[in-house]
Design a protein around this motif. Sequence first.
Motif, PDB file in Angstrom:
ATOM      1  N   ASP A  20     -62.990   9.878  13.652  1.00 42.23           N
ATOM      2  CA  ASP A  20     -63.707   8.824  12.946  1.00 42.23           C
ATOM      3  C   ASP A  20     -63.073   7.469  13.267  1.00 42.23           C
ATOM      4  OD1 ASP A  20     -65.174   7.269  11.248  1.00 42.23           O
ATOM      5  OD2 ASP A  20     -64.945   8.576   9.505  1.00 42.23           O
ATOM      6  N   ILE A  21     -63.878   6.537  13.770  1.00 37.97           N
ATOM      7  CA  ILE A  21     -63.391   5.194  14.098  1.00 37.97           C
ATOM      8  C   ILE A  21     -64.027   4.151  13.194  1.00 37.97           C
ATOM      9  CG2 ILE A  21     -65.174   4.620  15.797  1.00 37.97           C
ATOM     10  CD1 ILE A  21     -61.396   3.922  16.147  1.00 37.97           C
ATOM     11  N   ASN A  22     -64.992   4.577  12.369  1.00 41.21           N
ATOM     12  CA  ASN A  22     -65.729   3.622  11.538  1.00 41.21           C
ATOM     13  C   ASN A  22     -65.159   3.540  10.126  1.00 41.21           C
ATOM     14  OD1 ASN A  22     -67.310   2.823  13.632  1.00 41.21           O
ATOM     15  ND2 ASN A  22     -69.226   3.612  12.818  1.00 41.21           N
ATOM     16  N   GLN A  23     -65.941   3.028   9.199  1.00 41.98           N
ATOM     17  CA  GLN A  23     -65.433   2.620   7.900  1.00 41.98           C
ATOM     18  C   GLN A  23     -65.029   3.764   6.977  1.00 41.98           C
ATOM     19  OE1 GLN A  23     -68.448   1.709   9.086  1.00 41.98           O
ATOM     20  NE2 GLN A  23     -69.861   3.039   7.980  1.00 41.98           N
ATOM     21  N   GLU A  24     -65.486   4.993   7.242  1.00 40.60           N
ATOM     22  CA  GLU A  24     -65.153   6.087   6.332  1.00 40.60           C
ATOM     23  C   GLU A  24     -63.795   6.707   6.619  1.00 40.60           C
ATOM     24  OE1 GLU A  24     -67.911   6.102   8.232  1.00 40.60           O
ATOM     25  OE2 GLU A  24     -69.638   5.939   6.892  1.00 40.60           O
ATOM     26  N   ARG A  25     -63.098   6.253   7.634  1.00 44.05           N
ATOM     27  CA  ARG A  25     -61.845   6.898   8.037  1.00 44.05           C
ATOM     28  C   ARG A  25     -60.756   6.735   6.975  1.00 44.05           C
ATOM     29  NH1 ARG A  25     -62.128   2.201  11.197  1.00 44.05           N
ATOM     30  NH2 ARG A  25     -60.399   0.758  10.883  1.00 44.05           N
ATOM     31  N   HIS A  26     -59.735   7.565   7.084  1.00 46.59           N
ATOM     32  CA  HIS A  26     -58.630   7.546   6.129  1.00 46.59           C
ATOM     33  C   HIS A  26     -57.344   6.995   6.739  1.00 46.59           C
ATOM     34  CE1 HIS A  26     -60.741   9.846   2.978  1.00 46.59           C
ATOM     35  NE2 HIS A  26     -61.350  10.447   3.989  1.00 46.59           N
ATOM     36  N   HIS A  27     -57.402   6.544   7.967  1.00 48.80           N
ATOM     37  CA  HIS A  27     -56.215   5.991   8.633  1.00 48.80           C
ATOM     38  C   HIS A  27     -56.483   4.531   9.004  1.00 48.80           C
ATOM     39  CE1 HIS A  27     -54.274   9.932   8.997  1.00 48.80           C
ATOM     40  NE2 HIS A  27     -55.466  10.402   9.325  1.00 48.80           N
ATOM     41  N   ALA A  28     -55.455   3.707   8.877  1.00 44.37           N
ATOM     42  CA  ALA A  28     -55.562   2.291   9.226  1.00 44.37           C
ATOM     43  C   ALA A  28     -55.116   2.097  10.673  1.00 44.37           C
ATOM     44  CB  ALA A  28     -54.697   1.449   8.289  1.00 44.37           C
ATOM     45  N   PHE A  29     -55.952   1.420  11.473  1.00 44.01           N
ATOM     46  CA  PHE A  29     -55.675   1.275  12.903  1.00 44.01           C
ATOM     47  C   PHE A  29     -55.377  -0.174  13.316  1.00 44.01           C
ATOM     48  CE2 PHE A  29     -58.706   5.098  13.528  1.00 44.01           C
ATOM     49  CZ  PHE A  29     -57.672   5.974  13.261  1.00 44.01           C
ATOM     50  N   ALA A  30     -55.180  -1.068  12.362  1.00 43.93           N
ATOM     51  CA  ALA A  30     -54.981  -2.478  12.691  1.00 43.93           C
ATOM     52  C   ALA A  30     -53.514  -2.781  12.976  1.00 43.93           C
ATOM     53  CB  ALA A  30     -55.482  -3.359  11.551  1.00 43.93           C
ATOM     54  N   GLY A  31     -53.295  -3.835  13.760  1.00 43.17           N
ATOM     55  CA  GLY A  31     -51.936  -4.292  14.035  1.00 43.17           C
ATOM     56  C   GLY A  31     -51.193  -3.383  15.000  1.00 43.17           C
ATOM     57  N   TYR A  32     -49.932  -3.712  15.230  1.00 42.44           N
ATOM     58  CA  TYR A  32     -49.111  -2.919  16.146  1.00 42.44           C
ATOM     59  C   TYR A  32     -48.890  -1.517  15.581  1.00 42.44           C
ATOM     60  CZ  TYR A  32     -48.108  -7.564  18.052  1.00 42.44           C
ATOM     61  OH  TYR A  32     -48.232  -8.822  18.583  1.00 42.44           O
ATOM     62  N   GLU A  33     -48.619  -1.434  14.295  1.00 36.60           N
ATOM     63  CA  GLU A  33     -48.408  -0.134  13.667  1.00 36.60           C
ATOM     64  C   GLU A  33     -49.672   0.705  13.712  1.00 36.60           C
ATOM     65  OE1 GLU A  33     -46.274   2.869  11.936  1.00 36.60           O
ATOM     66  OE2 GLU A  33     -45.504   0.926  12.640  1.00 36.60           O
ATOM     67  N   GLY A  34     -50.819   0.060  13.486  1.00 38.71           N
ATOM     68  CA  GLY A  34     -52.084   0.787  13.516  1.00 38.71           C
ATOM     69  C   GLY A  34     -52.415   1.331  14.892  1.00 38.71           C
ATOM     70  N   MET A  35     -52.002   0.613  15.941  1.00 39.68           N
ATOM     71  CA  MET A  35     -52.227   1.085  17.311  1.00 39.68           C
ATOM     72  C   MET A  35     -51.497   2.409  17.535  1.00 39.68           C
ATOM     73  SD  MET A  35     -53.379   0.762  20.364  1.00 39.68           S
ATOM     74  CE  MET A  35     -52.996   1.189  22.064  1.00 39.68           C
ATOM     75  N   VAL A  36     -50.276   2.487  17.068  1.00 37.80           N
ATOM     76  CA  VAL A  36     -49.502   3.727  17.213  1.00 37.80           C
ATOM     77  C   VAL A  36     -50.182   4.851  16.435  1.00 37.80           C
ATOM     78  CG1 VAL A  36     -47.265   4.814  16.831  1.00 37.80           C
ATOM     79  CG2 VAL A  36     -47.374   2.414  17.542  1.00 37.80           C
ATOM     80  N   THR A  37     -50.664   4.539  15.231  1.00 36.13           N
ATOM     81  CA  THR A  37     -51.365   5.541  14.421  1.00 36.13           C
ATOM     82  C   THR A  37     -52.625   6.036  15.118  1.00 36.13           C
ATOM     83  OG1 THR A  37     -50.561   4.497  12.389  1.00 36.13           O
ATOM     84  CG2 THR A  37     -52.440   5.972  12.184  1.00 36.13           C
ATOM     85  N   MET A  38     -53.395   5.127  15.714  1.00 30.04           N
ATOM     86  CA  MET A  38     -54.625   5.508  16.399  1.00 30.04           C
ATOM     87  C   MET A  38     -54.337   6.465  17.551  1.00 30.04           C
ATOM     88  SD  MET A  38     -57.344   3.197  18.576  1.00 30.04           S
ATOM     89  CE  MET A  38     -57.712   2.062  17.244  1.00 30.04           C
ATOM     90  N   ILE A  39     -53.360   6.129  18.363  1.00 30.49           N
ATOM     91  CA  ILE A  39     -53.044   6.979  19.513  1.00 30.49           C
ATOM     92  C   ILE A  39     -52.533   8.336  19.055  1.00 30.49           C
ATOM     93  CG2 ILE A  39     -51.604   7.178  21.571  1.00 30.49           C
ATOM     94  CD1 ILE A  39     -53.915   5.063  21.596  1.00 30.49           C
ATOM     95  N   ALA A  40     -51.733   8.356  17.995  1.00 30.60           N
ATOM     96  CA  ALA A  40     -51.228   9.629  17.477  1.00 30.60           C
ATOM     97  C   ALA A  40     -52.373  10.505  16.978  1.00 30.60           C
ATOM     98  CB  ALA A  40     -50.220   9.372  16.354  1.00 30.60           C
ATOM     99  N   GLU A  41     -53.370   9.893  16.315  1.00 33.93           N
ATOM    100  CA  GLU A  41     -54.497  10.661  15.797  1.00 33.93           C
ATOM    101  C   GLU A  41     -55.380  11.196  16.939  1.00 33.93           C
ATOM    102  OE1 GLU A  41     -55.154  11.610  12.620  1.00 33.93           O
ATOM    103  OE2 GLU A  41     -53.139  10.826  12.291  1.00 33.93           O
ATOM    104  N   ILE A  42     -55.556  10.405  17.989  1.00 29.19           N
ATOM    105  CA  ILE A  42     -56.323  10.873  19.150  1.00 29.19           C
ATOM    106  C   ILE A  42     -55.597  12.046  19.804  1.00 29.19           C
ATOM    107  CG2 ILE A  42     -57.086  10.257  21.485  1.00 29.19           C
ATOM    108  CD1 ILE A  42     -57.664   7.456  20.444  1.00 29.19           C
ATOM    109  N   ASP A  43     -54.284  11.941  19.911  1.00 24.56           N
ATOM    110  CA  ASP A  43     -53.490  13.022  20.495  1.00 24.56           C
ATOM    111  C   ASP A  43     -53.636  14.308  19.672  1.00 24.56           C
ATOM    112  OD1 ASP A  43     -51.077  13.666  22.459  1.00 24.56           O
ATOM    113  OD2 ASP A  43     -50.529  14.456  20.489  1.00 24.56           O
ATOM    114  N   LYS A  44     -53.593  14.181  18.357  1.00 23.87           N
ATOM    115  CA  LYS A  44     -53.761  15.359  17.499  1.00 23.87           C
ATOM    116  C   LYS A  44     -55.127  15.996  17.701  1.00 23.87           C
ATOM    117  CE  LYS A  44     -50.831  13.663  13.711  1.00 23.87           C
ATOM    118  NZ  LYS A  44     -50.854  13.191  12.291  1.00 23.87           N
TER     119      LYS A  44
END
Length: 483
Positions: free
Chosen positions: A421-445
């Motif tokens: 999920d990349i849209n508004q219903e997601r439960h993870h924040a992907f903004a900023g430098y920290e959010g970038m790391v979170t996004m990549i980790a979630e894609i990897d999972k």
Amino acid sequence: MSASLKAKIAEVFDEPGCDKNQAKSEKERKKGCTKQLTPGAAAGGCAFDGAKIALQPIVDVAHLVHGPIACEGNSWDNRHSASSGATTYRTGFTTDINELDVIYGAEKRLFKAIREIIEKVNPPAIFVYQTCVTGLIGDDIEAVCKRATEKFGKPVIPVNAPGFAGPKNLGNKLGAEALLDHVVGTIEPEVTTPYDINIIGEYNLSGELWQVKPLLDALGVRILSCISGDGRYAEVASAHRARANMMVCSKSMINIATKMAQRWGIPYFEGSFYGISDMSTTLREIARLLVQTGAPSDLKDRTEALIAVEEARAFERIRAYKQRLAGKKVLLITGGVKSWSVVSALQEAGLEVVGTSVKKSTQEDKRKLKDIMGDDADAHMIDDMTPRQMYAMLRDAKADIMLSGGRSQFVALKARMPWMDINQERHHAFAGYEGMVTMIAEIDKALFNPMWAQVRTPAPWEAVDPLLVEQDAAQLAAEAAPA
């Protein structure tokens, strides 16, 4: 449709911030940057829904829906917009009109509802939303709100965006117009600084604003108001004293940025919080505009120092993921600012974007996408993709994972392919430098979840050895033969 609503829609269509519109004649410019969808068409939401989405993240006001209860039930809390304090916005208020109200009018019911909210909740303001039914029977919410404001001494803001007025995006802008007409500029801030900015079109989905705010705090930059994620009424009302505006989603609220530039001379730029390089560019633009409007020039040097530290840390943290993700293909079905900002973030992680939806994107969004993807951009930009086409692309392994909103997830799951999920219903924040790391980790999972190997394994009755089938057939034939 009332004359006032028609006039407001015509005003909203005049979009001076659009590059495409600037090349038109004055008459053609008023038709808008993009062709408006036919009211009632399946366009992902109505004007009322769009206005509610845009304004409900103002967390300390009461949002009162004047219409049938179903309208409130359909729109309440349909985005994960988080609050750092007040939770009034989490309560659904509605006049819940009935058949008799349709016949005799529901203006008295609306006035009573406003009085009850003030007596029981006493918020700093009340936003009243017009819906299709009350708009069709002719209820004048603007007159009722004006009378209630005078009677109770509290701002009661009419949001005249009934569903039949048009699609969701028009509702976003009509909601923004309500802020411009009745809220922004009505309160003076207690204190101002040369470092004050407004962030417009940011909704603090899953707390994304909170991943950016510490970076701005480190530079001494103050968010005077966020319109509208985690917003407060008094902050929005005093937004006219900011030194610069950042536009996050131009598709929804560009009219606020352009009109604030016209009325108060506040410069603005469009930026993104997604991706390492885009986050750095945004910080540089904020510093540039603030220095341009009077902030000390050392802000630029401090910004570069912060960027150097944050970029080094972020790239180091995603290094391990890049080896695993290199060459993986992504199908991105979203729109607006994410059509280009998320592409940049994915490329930084070594992923290849094979397609990105631009159905809800502006001409500026498409231009930025071409800058990022180069000559291949046109081949990868998708104006509209049917579920059947999405399924075919995933089934034929032209993409390894699909990033989209929740409505498209079942296409990927049917194709037995990973989805995130990349849209508004997601439960993870992907903004900023920290959010970038979170996004990549979630894609990897999602990509390397062992579940996918299991669901792609043929069922026992499908994985039959042809040799055994032939032997069983021969044995049955032998048994059936006469002695």
